[in-house]
Design a protein around this motif. Structure first.
Motif, PDB file in Angstrom:
ATOM      1  N   VAL A  99       6.764  18.876  -7.091  1.00 11.87           N
ATOM      2  CA  VAL A  99       8.086  18.778  -7.095  1.00 11.87           C
ATOM      3  C   VAL A  99       8.489  17.997  -8.348  1.00 11.87           C
ATOM      4  CG1 VAL A  99       9.995  17.463  -5.884  1.00 11.87           C
ATOM      5  CG2 VAL A  99       8.285  18.551  -4.624  1.00 11.87           C
ATOM      6  N   VAL A 100       7.825  17.021  -8.934  1.00 15.35           N
ATOM      7  CA  VAL A 100       8.063  16.385 -10.200  1.00 15.35           C
ATOM      8  C   VAL A 100       8.201  17.435 -11.381  1.00 15.35           C
ATOM      9  CG1 VAL A 100       7.608  14.702 -11.831  1.00 15.35           C
ATOM     10  CG2 VAL A 100       7.829  14.038  -9.414  1.00 15.35           C
ATOM     11  N   PHE A 101       7.033  18.236 -11.400  1.00 13.06           N
ATOM     12  CA  PHE A 101       6.979  19.299 -12.359  1.00 13.06           C
ATOM     13  C   PHE A 101       8.202  20.264 -12.221  1.00 13.06           C
ATOM     14  CE2 PHE A 101       6.216  23.726 -13.374  1.00 13.06           C
ATOM     15  CZ  PHE A 101       5.834  23.483 -14.839  1.00 13.06           C
ATOM     16  N   MET A 106      11.537  22.781 -14.808  1.00  8.65           N
ATOM     17  CA  MET A 106      12.169  23.962 -14.465  1.00  8.65           C
ATOM     18  C   MET A 106      13.770  23.724 -14.134  1.00  8.65           C
ATOM     19  SD  MET A 106       9.128  25.798 -12.573  1.00  8.65           S
ATOM     20  CE  MET A 106       9.485  27.386 -13.036  1.00  8.65           C
ATOM     21  N   GLY A 107      13.736  22.385 -13.538  1.00  2.94           N
ATOM     22  CA  GLY A 107      15.344  22.078 -13.395  1.00  2.94           C
ATOM     23  C   GLY A 107      15.902  21.340 -14.357  1.00  2.94           C
ATOM     24  N   GLY A 108      15.120  20.954 -15.537  1.00  4.07           N
ATOM     25  CA  GLY A 108      15.708  20.330 -16.644  1.00  4.07           C
ATOM     26  C   GLY A 108      16.138  18.835 -16.459  1.00  4.07           C
ATOM     27  N   MET A 109      15.440  18.100 -15.322  1.00  5.08           N
ATOM     28  CA  MET A 109      16.242  16.746 -15.175  1.00  5.08           C
ATOM     29  C   MET A 109      15.263  15.855 -15.927  1.00  5.08           C
ATOM     30  SD  MET A 109      16.350  14.660 -11.609  1.00  5.08           S
ATOM     31  CE  MET A 109      17.695  15.323 -10.908  1.00  5.08           C
ATOM     32  N   PRO A 110      15.691  14.931 -16.718  1.00  4.80           N
ATOM     33  CA  PRO A 110      14.968  14.107 -17.580  1.00  4.80           C
ATOM     34  C   PRO A 110      13.952  13.329 -16.766  1.00  4.80           C
ATOM     35  CG  PRO A 110      17.001  13.821 -18.115  1.00  4.80           C
ATOM     36  CD  PRO A 110      17.010  14.769 -16.751  1.00  4.80           C
ATOM     37  N   MET A 111      12.795  13.079 -17.265  1.00  2.48           N
ATOM     38  CA  MET A 111      11.978  12.288 -16.524  1.00  2.48           C
ATOM     39  C   MET A 111      12.255  11.080 -16.120  1.00  2.48           C
ATOM     40  SD  MET A 111       8.875  12.533 -15.118  1.00  2.48           S
ATOM     41  CE  MET A 111       8.005  14.065 -15.832  1.00  2.48           C
ATOM     42  N   GLY A 112      13.104  10.213 -17.056  1.00  2.00           N
ATOM     43  CA  GLY A 112      13.452   8.928 -16.508  1.00  2.00           C
ATOM     44  C   GLY A 112      14.277   9.116 -15.241  1.00  2.00           C
ATOM     45  N   LEU A 116      13.532   7.143 -11.668  1.00  2.48           N
ATOM     46  CA  LEU A 116      14.647   6.227 -10.948  1.00  2.48           C
ATOM     47  C   LEU A 116      14.833   7.034  -9.610  1.00  2.48           C
ATOM     48  CD1 LEU A 116      17.137   5.798 -13.848  1.00  2.48           C
ATOM     49  CD2 LEU A 116      15.655   4.071 -12.626  1.00  2.48           C
ATOM     50  N   GLY A 117      14.672   8.113  -9.353  1.00  2.96           N
ATOM     51  CA  GLY A 117      14.646   8.906  -8.117  1.00  2.96           C
ATOM     52  C   GLY A 117      13.581   8.720  -7.175  1.00  2.96           C
ATOM     53  N   LEU A 118      12.515   8.249  -7.905  1.00  4.96           N
ATOM     54  CA  LEU A 118      11.374   8.022  -6.832  1.00  4.96           C
ATOM     55  C   LEU A 118      10.708   6.567  -6.890  1.00  4.96           C
ATOM     56  CD1 LEU A 118       9.229  11.091  -8.424  1.00  4.96           C
ATOM     57  CD2 LEU A 118      10.361  10.762  -6.397  1.00  4.96           C
ATOM     58  N   VAL A 119      11.157   5.883  -7.784  1.00  7.23           N
ATOM     59  CA  VAL A 119      10.674   4.477  -7.793  1.00  7.23           C
ATOM     60  C   VAL A 119      11.198   3.595  -6.958  1.00  7.23           C
ATOM     61  CG1 VAL A 119       9.908   2.374  -9.503  1.00  7.23           C
ATOM     62  CG2 VAL A 119       9.413   4.854 -10.350  1.00  7.23           C
ATOM     63  N   PRO A 120      12.601   3.505  -6.806  1.00  5.54           N
ATOM     64  CA  PRO A 120      12.970   2.528  -6.083  1.00  5.54           C
ATOM     65  C   PRO A 120      12.538   2.167  -4.480  1.00  5.54           C
ATOM     66  CG  PRO A 120      14.688   3.356  -7.281  1.00  5.54           C
ATOM     67  CD  PRO A 120      13.576   4.017  -7.729  1.00  5.54           C
ATOM     68  N   THR A 183      18.752   4.504  -4.029  1.00  7.81           N
ATOM     69  CA  THR A 183      18.007   5.537  -4.911  1.00  7.81           C
ATOM     70  C   THR A 183      19.075   6.580  -5.617  1.00  7.81           C
ATOM     71  OG1 THR A 183      15.956   5.345  -4.006  1.00  7.81           O
ATOM     72  CG2 THR A 183      16.263   7.218  -5.157  1.00  7.81           C
ATOM     73  N   PRO A 184      20.193   7.128  -4.834  1.00  6.67           N
ATOM     74  CA  PRO A 184      20.825   8.041  -5.361  1.00  6.67           C
ATOM     75  C   PRO A 184      21.968   7.324  -6.238  1.00  6.67           C
ATOM     76  CG  PRO A 184      20.796   8.258  -2.854  1.00  6.67           C
ATOM     77  CD  PRO A 184      19.998   7.037  -3.330  1.00  6.67           C
ATOM     78  N   ARG A 185      22.213   6.180  -6.078  1.00 12.26           N
ATOM     79  CA  ARG A 185      23.083   5.458  -6.976  1.00 12.26           C
ATOM     80  C   ARG A 185      22.547   5.239  -8.316  1.00 12.26           C
ATOM     81  NH1 ARG A 185      24.912   4.632  -2.044  1.00 12.26           N
ATOM     82  NH2 ARG A 185      27.024   4.501  -1.497  1.00 12.26           N
ATOM     83  N   VAL A 186      21.286   4.600  -8.062  1.00  7.51           N
ATOM     84  CA  VAL A 186      20.342   4.115  -9.285  1.00  7.51           C
ATOM     85  C   VAL A 186      19.943   5.406 -10.157  1.00  7.51           C
ATOM     86  CG1 VAL A 186      18.130   3.252  -9.984  1.00  7.51           C
ATOM     87  CG2 VAL A 186      19.429   2.155  -8.248  1.00  7.51           C
ATOM     88  N   ALA A 187      19.691   6.478  -9.614  1.00  6.75           N
ATOM     89  CA  ALA A 187      19.108   7.544 -10.145  1.00  6.75           C
ATOM     90  C   ALA A 187      20.295   8.672 -10.632  1.00  6.75           C
ATOM     91  CB  ALA A 187      18.262   8.434  -9.320  1.00  6.75           C
ATOM     92  N   GLY A 188      21.586   8.225 -10.029  1.00  8.67           N
ATOM     93  CA  GLY A 188      22.993   9.242 -10.535  1.00  8.67           C
ATOM     94  C   GLY A 188      22.691  10.637  -9.973  1.00  8.67           C
TER      95      GLY A 188
END
Length: 189
Positions: A99-101, A106-112, A116-120, A183-188
């Motif tokens: 999923v991260v890959f 492929m989705g163009g989301m920055p790794m940062g 932020l979407g996973l760690v909290p 998480t949704p707020r932190v990761a935008g």
């Protein structure tokens, strides 16, 4: 480490977390080796999970229910010669890597933003699932310990395992709150 009067095998917990981490890397590398397969796997996962709701509460209930079922499966799988949790942690780690890959490459989301979407919530959720696995392994090890008759060992192991499993579910409750509301707020997202 004693939790609820049950000694938690820290080494086993640490090894389960290591299996998850290494499998996550393996899933990412597998996605890189076969992007089309990774994308198709992610599409199937999204199809099974269903859409994200606009309601944080509905997302919380869905996340908590799903993760509790995974924890229950991980817990019970510990009775299969103590091996089930290792496979479940490896499988889930591999899926997270895919999923991260897919989202990154492929989705163009920055790794940062992905982190932020996973760690909290992940810092609570992944150890909680691993703890459910440890609970099952503790139960299995008690059954085969040889101290007392079979029924007594089964009951003793069940009590120890269920105490750890209850803690796992409590941690998953906290993780689901974080995933749905923070998480949704932190990761935008």
């Amino acid at each position: 480490m004693d939790v609820l009067d049950v000694k938690v095998p820290r080494r086993t917990l640490g090894h389960l977390l290591l299996v998850f981490l290494l499998s996550t890397l393996g899933g990412y590398w597998a996605g890189a080796a076969s992007p089309d397969t990774a994308l198709e796997a992610v599409r199937k996962i999204i199809g099974q999970i269903g859409p994200i709701s606009d309601s944080s509460f509905h997302n919380f209930v869905k996340i908590f229910t799903n993760n509790s079922m995974v924890a229950l499966l991980t817990f019970i799988s510990g009775l299969f010669f103590g091996l089930g949790p290792w496979f479940i942690m490896a499988f889930n780690g591999f899926v997270v890597g895919l999923v991260v890959f897919a989202v990154h490459r492929m989705g163009g989301m920055p790794m940062g933003q992905i982190l932020l979407g996973l760690v909290p919530h992940g810092v609570v959720e992944i150890p909680a699932i691993a703890l459910a696995g440890v609970a099952g392994i503790v139960w299995y090890r008690e059954i085969i310990s040889g101290e007392g008759d079979g029924g007594e060992r089964f009951r003793r192991g069940a009590v120890k395992g269920l105490k750890l499993f209850a803690l796992s579910v409590l941690l998953l409750f906290v993780a689901a709150l974080i995933e749905a509301y923070v998480t949704p707020r932190v990761a935008g997202l």
